[in-house]
Write a protein that holds these residues in place. Sequence first.
Motif, PDB file in Angstrom:
ATOM      1  N   CYS A 156      55.123 -82.169   9.749  1.00 11.29           N
ATOM      2  CA  CYS A 156      53.957 -82.300  10.604  1.00 11.29           C
ATOM      3  C   CYS A 156      53.990 -83.626  11.357  1.00 11.29           C
ATOM      4  O   CYS A 156      54.441 -84.637  10.816  1.00 11.29           O
ATOM      5  N   ARG A 158      51.151 -84.844  12.946  1.00 12.27           N
ATOM      6  CA  ARG A 158      49.770 -85.234  13.269  1.00 12.27           C
ATOM      7  C   ARG A 158      49.337 -86.540  12.606  1.00 12.27           C
ATOM      8  O   ARG A 158      48.499 -87.232  13.148  1.00 12.27           O
ATOM      9  N   PHE A 159      49.877 -86.891  11.466  1.00 13.58           N
ATOM     10  CA  PHE A 159      49.569 -88.166  10.798  1.00 13.58           C
ATOM     11  C   PHE A 159      48.072 -88.401  10.614  1.00 13.58           C
ATOM     12  O   PHE A 159      47.533 -89.454  10.994  1.00 13.58           O
ATOM     13  N   CYS A 160      47.366 -87.420  10.045  1.00 14.64           N
ATOM     14  CA  CYS A 160      45.982 -87.678   9.658  1.00 14.64           C
ATOM     15  C   CYS A 160      46.041 -88.822   8.646  1.00 14.64           C
ATOM     16  O   CYS A 160      46.906 -88.829   7.764  1.00 14.64           O
ATOM     17  N   TYR A 162      44.684 -89.824   5.993  1.00 14.50           N
ATOM     18  CA  TYR A 162      44.584 -89.646   4.530  1.00 14.50           C
ATOM     19  C   TYR A 162      45.755 -88.834   3.968  1.00 14.50           C
ATOM     20  O   TYR A 162      45.899 -88.736   2.752  1.00 14.50           O
ATOM     21  N   CYS A 163      46.626 -88.312   4.846  1.00 13.94           N
ATOM     22  CA  CYS A 163      47.555 -87.265   4.415  1.00 13.94           C
ATOM     23  C   CYS A 163      48.971 -87.777   4.138  1.00 13.94           C
ATOM     24  O   CYS A 163      49.550 -88.498   4.930  1.00 13.94           O
ATOM     25  N   VAL A 165      51.544 -85.685   3.683  1.00 11.25           N
ATOM     26  CA  VAL A 165      52.519 -84.667   4.103  1.00 11.25           C
ATOM     27  C   VAL A 165      53.593 -85.183   5.065  1.00 11.25           C
ATOM     28  O   VAL A 165      54.785 -84.985   4.825  1.00 11.25           O
ATOM     29  N   PRO A 166      53.225 -85.856   6.167  1.00  7.03           N
ATOM     30  CA  PRO A 166      54.289 -86.290   7.084  1.00  7.03           C
ATOM     31  C   PRO A 166      55.314 -87.222   6.424  1.00  7.03           C
ATOM     32  O   PRO A 166      56.461 -87.284   6.853  1.00  7.03           O
ATOM     33  N   GLN A 200      52.339 -76.365   7.861  1.00  4.13           N
ATOM     34  CA  GLN A 200      51.302 -77.375   7.638  1.00  4.13           C
ATOM     35  C   GLN A 200      50.239 -77.223   8.713  1.00  4.13           C
ATOM     36  O   GLN A 200      49.063 -77.408   8.481  1.00  4.13           O
ATOM     37  N   HIS A 237      44.949 -75.887  12.983  1.00  5.46           N
ATOM     38  CA  HIS A 237      44.392 -77.215  13.284  1.00  5.46           C
ATOM     39  C   HIS A 237      43.517 -77.081  14.519  1.00  5.46           C
ATOM     40  O   HIS A 237      43.990 -76.578  15.556  1.00  5.46           O
ATOM     41  N   ARG A 276      41.797 -87.178  13.243  1.00  7.39           N
ATOM     42  CA  ARG A 276      41.849 -85.707  13.350  1.00  7.39           C
ATOM     43  C   ARG A 276      41.944 -85.250  14.799  1.00  7.39           C
ATOM     44  O   ARG A 276      42.340 -84.131  15.085  1.00  7.39           O
TER      45      ARG A 276
END
Length: 437
Positions: A156, A158-160, A162-163, A165-166, A200, A237, A276
């Motif tokens: 992903c 997007r680099f939110c 809190y996340c 995942v990336p 994701q 998203h 977001r």
Amino acid sequence: MHKFSIRVFGCQMNSYDGDRLRTAMLRYGWAETDDTEADVVILVTCSIRAKAEQKVTSEIGRYDLSYRHKKKPYVVLVGCMAQRIGREISRKFQCVRVVSGPRHLGLVPQAVTEISQGMSQRYFMDDDPRALIDLNVVPSARLNPFKAYLTISYGCDRFCSYCIVPYVRGRLQSRAAEEILAEAKALTDGGVKEITLLGQNVDAYGKDFSNGYSFASLLKDVSRQENLLRLRFATSHPKDFDDNILEVMQENKNICRAINLPIQSGNDRVLREMNRGYTAEQYLALVTKIKEALPDVSLTTDLIVGFPGETDEEFRDSYNLLKEVRFDIVHTAAYSPREGTRAAMMDNQIDNRIKAMRLNEINALQSQIAREANERYVGCEFDILADGAAPRGEGKIQGRTMSDKVVIVDGTENDFGNVFRVRITRASHWSLEGERI
Ligand code: SF4
């Protein structure tokens, strides 16, 4: 014959990886068994919250005790936690012999076999977030013969804030459409009736292509697969969900009327801090558009409470947004700081007791909304795809409507994989009960 066991933690993408690893190990001539008998235990791990990692670490401790006495099982650690702290874990626990990030699964089955022939530890880390050595296996050995997951993209962009995942799954990489369509064909040829496309952020599919082929294009092409009764997808998203996707859903009746559209917060300052990329007003406008285009849609979402700096008023905005939208299901979570993410370094971390209070308040509200939402279905008729035994009750099976409602009815395993009509007789906040027509 060597025996293996697979244990999957976390999301549907991990279930997909688990099914593919199982299929590959069986092709390598291994036999599947439970973890008390196994020579090797493969753990497909998750890092989304600290609790997920703690759970796996205590399981590894258990296997390590047995390994020190009986030299088995040894552990193969794959997935997000393996990528984040796998090396560290393997230094602490002797039994951990193979560690692989989610983007090097293609190397794991061979390594498991080599380890059983005495090779020392193997590490396949995703140090390059764009590298990918995938496991090119159609997941034919699945726990459910009628339903299958199909991952369409990795990582992903997007680099939110809190996340994690990336940092553990790398950059967005869309799989080639031909590959996905071939896999969908192999699955339906093998008897699969329902496919769930996974990513994701599925809506970002194709954004790394130059030919304009998008998620809407893929959704349409997969939905045209012969014998595919139902097509689902997760997760969307709000920033990338577009009108083309809606149009394709309207035109293709086998695409399920169920959308998971994470909101995460109802307050604009918090949404900005989360990175977001939308406001609460923009989100509400999208919800209105979706409900107008698909009146029978079930809308679910994800919401975090207790994000750093979240005030009572800002929490109230999330609470009121749930009251306004009335989602079918809300996956709620208290904010969990993930080392390495921007939010984990923010000031004003919220006290756990306040997080717990907010979570309870939101869950109480949503449980009432979900029950009321389900009660409006009593007396209605639906086609359900029966896909397994009901969690409770002798002679009871479960199936799902096109809008992803779980319905419990009388039946036997002979009904699995079939579609039949039911009338809803009772509703609870989680599921519906019905009688066959
Ligand atoms: S879009 Fe989802 S997976 Fe990607 S960074 Fe944000 S929360 Fe994480």
